[in-house]
Write an enzyme that holds these catalytic residues in place. Structure first.
Site, short mmCIF file in Angstrom:
data_model
loop_
_atom_site.label_atom_id
_atom_site.label_comp_id
_atom_site.label_asym_id
_atom_site.label_seq_id
_atom_site.Cartn_x
_atom_site.Cartn_y
_atom_site.Cartn_z
CG ASP A 17 -0.43 -8.84 0.45
OD1 ASP A 17 -0.43 -7.87 1.21
OD2 ASP A 17 -0.02 -8.81 -0.72
CG ASN A 53 -4.52 1.62 -5.03
OD1 ASN A 53 -5.74 1.62 -4.98
ND2 ASN A 53 -3.77 1.36 -3.98
CG HIS A 101 -5.30 5.75 -4.48
ND1 HIS A 101 -4.51 4.85 -3.80
CD2 HIS A 101 -4.45 6.47 -5.26
CE1 HIS A 101 -3.25 5.02 -4.13
NE2 HIS A 101 -3.18 6.01 -5.02
CG ASP A 121 -9.95 3.36 -0.70
OD1 ASP A 121 -8.85 2.84 -0.43
OD2 ASP A 121 -10.16 4.59 -0.64
CD GLU A 154 -1.22 -4.48 -0.48
OE1 GLU A 154 -0.13 -4.87 -0.92
OE2 GLU A 154 -1.40 -3.32 -0.08
#
Length: 180
Positions: free
Chosen positions: A54, A62, A67, A71, A97
């Site tokens: 994670d 973000n 965002h 990504d 994530e």
């Protein structure tokens, strides 16, 4: 938005995007591979390891960079993970994530070493946005293993996820494995 390892090429980013798209959703086929790996071990012996990974403080990425940058980070992370595992290993994004790495024919210590190696690689590899801004990621991980002769595995993914959250609650940027 594209993101590149600082030492990487500053081209189109499509290599990272393609690598990320190959392991972006945890699907039934990955659950079947886990079941198939367990069945193979029951028949032929051996072990398997499972690592849950994670990204630490991903929400901040973000929030600060947007965002599209988040990504791009996930695509770059997927490419890094895929480049460090064997072809027989399965990498899947389980959501948000979080990623899972299934390592057939891999005992606990080897699974732990791989997860720690991934953590160190990701921590030491600065990322650069296409704007030129640089930053670093860290990950937390949980690792479980199952070997022939162990108790029947009830839910390896849930056990792995519990260890991941133990790592998160222990300060992040660490790997926690089940006791040997």
């Amino acid at each position: 938005m594209r993101i590149f390892p600082v030492s990487g090429n500053s081209g189109s980013g499509s290599r990272h995007q393609r690598a990320g798209s190959n392991c972006c959703q945890f699907k039934v086929k990955h659950a079947l591979k886990l079941s198939g790996s367990i069945a193979a071990i029951k028949r032929h012996g051996g072990c398997l390891s499972l690592a849950c990974l994670d990204v630490d403080h991903f929400k901040q990425i973000n929030d600060v960079y947007g965002h599209p940058a988040g990504d791009a980070v996930l695509q770059s992370l997927a490419a890094t993970i895929k480049s460090r595992v064997r072809e027989s290993d399965v990498v899947a994004r389980t959501g948000g994530e979080e990623f899972v790495v299934l390592m057939p024919q891999t005992g606990r210590n080897s699974g732990l070493r791989l997860a720690e190696s991934l953590r160190e690689t990701i921590e030491s590899q600065p990322l650069r946005l296409d704007t030129g801004e640089r930053f670093f990621l860290t990950i937390s991980a949980g690792v479980v293993a199952w070997c022939q002769g162990d108790e029947e595995p009830s839910d390896l993914l849930a056990a792995c996820d519990r260890l991941l959250y133990e790592a998160k609650n222990s300060g992040r940027n660490i790997v926690v494995a089940e006791q040997a």
